[in-house]
Design an enzyme around this catalytic site. Structure first.
Site, PDB file in Angstrom:
ATOM      1  CB  SER A  27      32.311  40.206  42.077  1.00  0.00           C
ATOM      2  OG  SER A  27      31.074  39.809  42.600  1.00  0.00           O
ATOM      3  CD  GLN A  28      28.926  43.588  44.719  1.00  0.00           C
ATOM      4  OE1 GLN A  28      28.074  44.359  44.258  1.00  0.00           O
ATOM      5  NE2 GLN A  28      28.599  42.471  45.330  1.00  0.00           N
ATOM      6  CB  VAL A  85      43.512  46.156  45.632  1.00  0.00           C
ATOM      7  CG1 VAL A  85      43.904  47.048  44.481  1.00  0.00           C
ATOM      8  CG2 VAL A  85      44.038  44.747  45.424  1.00  0.00           C
ATOM      9  CD  GLN A  86      38.234  49.149  48.533  1.00  0.00           C
ATOM     10  OE1 GLN A  86      37.998  49.904  49.474  1.00  0.00           O
ATOM     11  NE2 GLN A  86      37.316  48.304  48.074  1.00  0.00           N
ATOM     12  CG  HIS A 108      33.495  45.496  53.250  1.00  0.00           C
ATOM     13  ND1 HIS A 108      32.759  45.336  54.399  1.00  0.00           N
ATOM     14  CD2 HIS A 108      34.637  44.799  53.448  1.00  0.00           C
ATOM     15  CE1 HIS A 108      33.431  44.580  55.261  1.00  0.00           C
ATOM     16  NE2 HIS A 108      34.586  44.243  54.705  1.00  0.00           N
ATOM     17  CD  GLU A 195      34.156  37.986  55.891  1.00  0.00           C
ATOM     18  OE1 GLU A 195      33.316  38.188  54.996  1.00  0.00           O
ATOM     19  OE2 GLU A 195      35.226  38.596  55.960  1.00  0.00           O
ATOM     20  CD  GLU A 227      22.437  12.243  57.279  1.00  0.00           C
ATOM     21  OE1 GLU A 227      22.035  11.483  56.382  1.00  0.00           O
ATOM     22  OE2 GLU A 227      21.716  13.094  57.835  1.00  0.00           O
ATOM     23  CD  GLU A 231      19.727  15.122  54.315  1.00  0.00           C
ATOM     24  OE1 GLU A 231      20.290  14.014  54.195  1.00  0.00           O
ATOM     25  OE2 GLU A 231      18.827  15.341  55.139  1.00  0.00           O
TER      26      GLU A 231
HETATM   27  P1  NDP Z   1      36.773  41.734  42.716  1.00  0.00           P
HETATM   28  O1  NDP Z   1      37.811  40.828  43.285  1.00  0.00           O
HETATM   29  O2  NDP Z   1      35.730  41.096  41.870  1.00  0.00           O
HETATM   30  O3  NDP Z   1      37.494  42.924  41.922  1.00  0.00           O
HETATM   31  C1  NDP Z   1      38.119  42.675  40.745  1.00  0.00           C
HETATM   32  C2  NDP Z   1      38.445  43.979  40.059  1.00  0.00           C
HETATM   33  O4  NDP Z   1      39.509  44.636  40.748  1.00  0.00           O
HETATM   34  C3  NDP Z   1      38.879  43.752  38.641  1.00  0.00           C
HETATM   35  O5  NDP Z   1      38.450  44.825  37.831  1.00  0.00           O
HETATM   36  C4  NDP Z   1      40.388  43.728  38.779  1.00  0.00           C
HETATM   37  O6  NDP Z   1      41.039  44.126  37.597  1.00  0.00           O
HETATM   38  C5  NDP Z   1      40.618  44.750  39.866  1.00  0.00           C
HETATM   39  N1  NDP Z   1      41.853  44.468  40.593  1.00  0.00           N
HETATM   40  C6  NDP Z   1      42.204  43.317  41.221  1.00  0.00           C
HETATM   41  N2  NDP Z   1      43.429  43.417  41.769  1.00  0.00           N
HETATM   42  C7  NDP Z   1      43.863  44.650  41.467  1.00  0.00           C
HETATM   43  C8  NDP Z   1      45.073  45.351  41.729  1.00  0.00           C
HETATM   44  N3  NDP Z   1      46.058  44.793  42.448  1.00  0.00           N
HETATM   45  N4  NDP Z   1      45.169  46.630  41.290  1.00  0.00           N
HETATM   46  C9  NDP Z   1      44.176  47.187  40.581  1.00  0.00           C
HETATM   47  N5  NDP Z   1      43.017  46.574  40.274  1.00  0.00           N
HETATM   48  C10 NDP Z   1      42.866  45.320  40.719  1.00  0.00           C
HETATM   49  O7  NDP Z   1      36.121  42.579  43.917  1.00  0.00           O
HETATM   50  P2  NDP Z   1      34.632  42.483  44.495  1.00  0.00           P
HETATM   51  O8  NDP Z   1      33.678  42.977  43.472  1.00  0.00           O
HETATM   52  O9  NDP Z   1      34.434  41.145  45.117  1.00  0.00           O
HETATM   53  O10 NDP Z   1      34.744  43.527  45.698  1.00  0.00           O
HETATM   54  C11 NDP Z   1      34.718  44.922  45.473  1.00  0.00           C
HETATM   55  C12 NDP Z   1      34.183  45.591  46.735  1.00  0.00           C
HETATM   56  O11 NDP Z   1      32.835  45.160  46.948  1.00  0.00           O
HETATM   57  C13 NDP Z   1      34.940  45.220  47.997  1.00  0.00           C
HETATM   58  O12 NDP Z   1      34.956  46.349  48.828  1.00  0.00           O
HETATM   59  C14 NDP Z   1      34.082  44.125  48.610  1.00  0.00           C
HETATM   60  O13 NDP Z   1      34.204  44.010  50.020  1.00  0.00           O
HETATM   61  C15 NDP Z   1      32.691  44.639  48.265  1.00  0.00           C
HETATM   62  N6  NDP Z   1      31.648  43.640  48.259  1.00  0.00           N
HETATM   63  C16 NDP Z   1      31.798  42.494  47.536  1.00  0.00           C
HETATM   64  C17 NDP Z   1      30.792  41.556  47.502  1.00  0.00           C
HETATM   65  C18 NDP Z   1      30.902  40.345  46.638  1.00  0.00           C
HETATM   66  O14 NDP Z   1      29.971  39.543  46.645  1.00  0.00           O
HETATM   67  N7  NDP Z   1      31.964  40.119  45.881  1.00  0.00           N
HETATM   68  C19 NDP Z   1      29.542  41.746  48.271  1.00  0.00           C
HETATM   69  C20 NDP Z   1      29.439  43.029  48.912  1.00  0.00           C
HETATM   70  C21 NDP Z   1      30.478  43.921  48.922  1.00  0.00           C
HETATM   71  P3  NDP Z   1      41.847  43.082  36.673  1.00  0.00           P
HETATM   72  O15 NDP Z   1      40.846  42.292  35.890  1.00  0.00           O
HETATM   73  O16 NDP Z   1      42.699  43.935  35.848  1.00  0.00           O
HETATM   74  O17 NDP Z   1      42.594  42.193  37.637  1.00  0.00           O
HETATM   75 MG    MG Z   2      29.513  39.624  53.975  1.00  0.00          MG
HETATM   76 MG    MG Z   3      33.069  40.099  53.843  1.00  0.00          MG
END
Ligand code: NDP
Ligand code: MG
Ligand code: MG
Length: 333
Positions: A27-28, A85-86, A108, A195, A227, A231
């Site tokens: 996503s990000q 995962v980080q 985050h 959240e 309702e 809405e």
């Molecule tokens: P995503 O869930 O979209 O991240 C997916 C990515 O991470 C893919 O590239 C995926 O690779 C990889 N991934 C998933 N699992 C693993 C794993 N076990 N090991 C290695 N790589 C992995 O994350 P977001 O973008 O939602 O979030 C990223 C950061 O941004 C977080 O810190 C979140 O809190 C923050 N954030 C997110 C927001 C949002 O709206 N989503 C808003 C503001 C902040 P693959 O395709 O190979 O699985």
């Molecule tokens: Mg939030």
């Molecule tokens: Mg959050």
């Protein structure tokens, strides 16, 4: 009001010649990698496996590398994989391979605030947290705008961490809107609180309780759904565009009076007391501890909870009404 940083407060110059490793292409990650690249910065995408993200990044003009290769000579390392995962990514694929003193950047504060990642003392550590989902971060940027963000500095070894955080914020388009300073603690705690008690948990339980009340009292589920669930969007849109005052001005006087009197009766001081309890669990680290444990067991509560919601009467009714609802939506594109 706190300082709001915009384009004129930020310069890309401080990171222009730096190598930026974006870890993750979800996503990000996808939005950041593309926006930073389109801003003329030097971006490499780092991934753990040749899966879905790998293919997507390739098809969108990147040459993804394994994380350890991507961070090897990176000056700025941005963590955009899921929060849970980080820590493993850090321990196994970043820390052992990164250049000494490289910047560690987050979207985050969770991992730093709860000390799941303990950064080396010689790295700048900062956060740019966009206040919107990744696809919106990309879409607004492409259209010449940007999604607002929060910035925070955890470690400032170089003395210019804020300038670099603002430069990244500019690179993803956030300063076109506005960027507000915060701390890792404030961002993490308020994000979790929001959240839990309103955006996800509070609203969901409020909708469900209202729906169930009507159905249990013999009203038609379809009428109850419109309702108590459907809405809501229209009211939230009004608040989003015109504030709570604007929403109140748009509804009938009967709704204003009923809302002002009965709202307080249902959502009373007890609710606020429990909100404070929820906040306390976040501040003490109890929630984080519980969530890490749940995640480690394969998230049974999340998996079962989702199945329960999916099989609920309100979801079945909602799905049946979806066609009808979609048909009435104005065509915007
Ligand atoms: P995503 O869930 O979209 O991240 C997916 C990515 O991470 C893919 O590239 C995926 O690779 C990889 N991934 C998933 N699992 C693993 C794993 N076990 N090991 C290695 N790589 C992995 O994350 P977001 O973008 O939602 O979030 C990223 C950061 O941004 C977080 O810190 C979140 O809190 C923050 N954030 C997110 C927001 C949002 O709206 N989503 C808003 C503001 C902040 P693959 O395709 O190979 O699985
Ligand atoms: Mg939030
Ligand atoms: Mg959050």
């Amino acid at each position: 009001m706190s300082k709001v940083y915009t384009d004129k407060d930020a310069s890309l110059d401080v990171i222009k010649n730096k190598k930026i490793a974006v870890l993750g292409y979800g996503s990000q990650g996808r939005a950041w990698a593309q926006n930073l690249k389109d801003s003329g910065l030097n971006v490499v995408v780092g991934l753990e496996r040749e899966g879905k993200s790998w293919e997507l990044a390739r098809s969108e003009g990147f040459t993804p590398l394994y994380t350890k290769d991507a961070v090897k000579d990176a000056d700025i390392i941005i963590f955009l994989v899921p929060d849970m995962v980080q820590r493993t990514l850090w321990l196994e694929s970043v820390q052992p391979y990164m250049k000494k003193g490289a910047d560690l950047v987050f979207a985050h504060g969770f991992n730093i605030h709860y000390k799941l990642i303990e950064p080396p003392k010689d790295s700048d550590v900062y956060m740019i947290a966009p206040k919107g989902p990744g696809p919106t971060v990309r879409e607004y940027y492409k259209a010449g705008g940007g999604v607002p963000a929060l910035v925070a500095i955890y470690q400032d070894v170089s003395g210019i961490a804020m300038q670099k955080a603002l430069a990244i914020a500019k690179g993803i388009g956030a300063t076109r809107a506005g960027v507000i300073p915060t701390t890792f603690k404030e961002e993490t705690e308020t994000d979790l609180f929001g959240e839990q008690v309103i955006l996800v948990g509070g609203i969901m339980e409020l909708m469900k309780a209202a729906f169930e009340t009507l159905v249990e009292e013999g009203y038609q589920p379809e009428v109850a759904y419109f309702e108590t669930i459907n809405e809501l969007k229209m009211l939230v849109d009004l608040v989003y565009e015109k504030g709570i005052t604007g929403m109140l001005k748009a509804v009938s006087d009967t709704a204003k009076y009923g809302g002002m009197t009965v709202g307080k009766f249902v959502i009373n001081e007890d609710v606020k007391k429990r909100m404070k309890e929820a906040l306390q669990r976040i501040k003490s680290g109890k929630f984080a501890e519980e969530w890490i444990e749940e995640y480690g067991r394969g998230m049974p509560t999340v998996v079962n909870g989702l199945a329960q919601v999916q099989n609920s009467l309100e979801e079945k009714v909602g799905n049946q009404l979806k066609d009808l609802i979609q048909k009435g939506k104005p065509k915007t594109s």
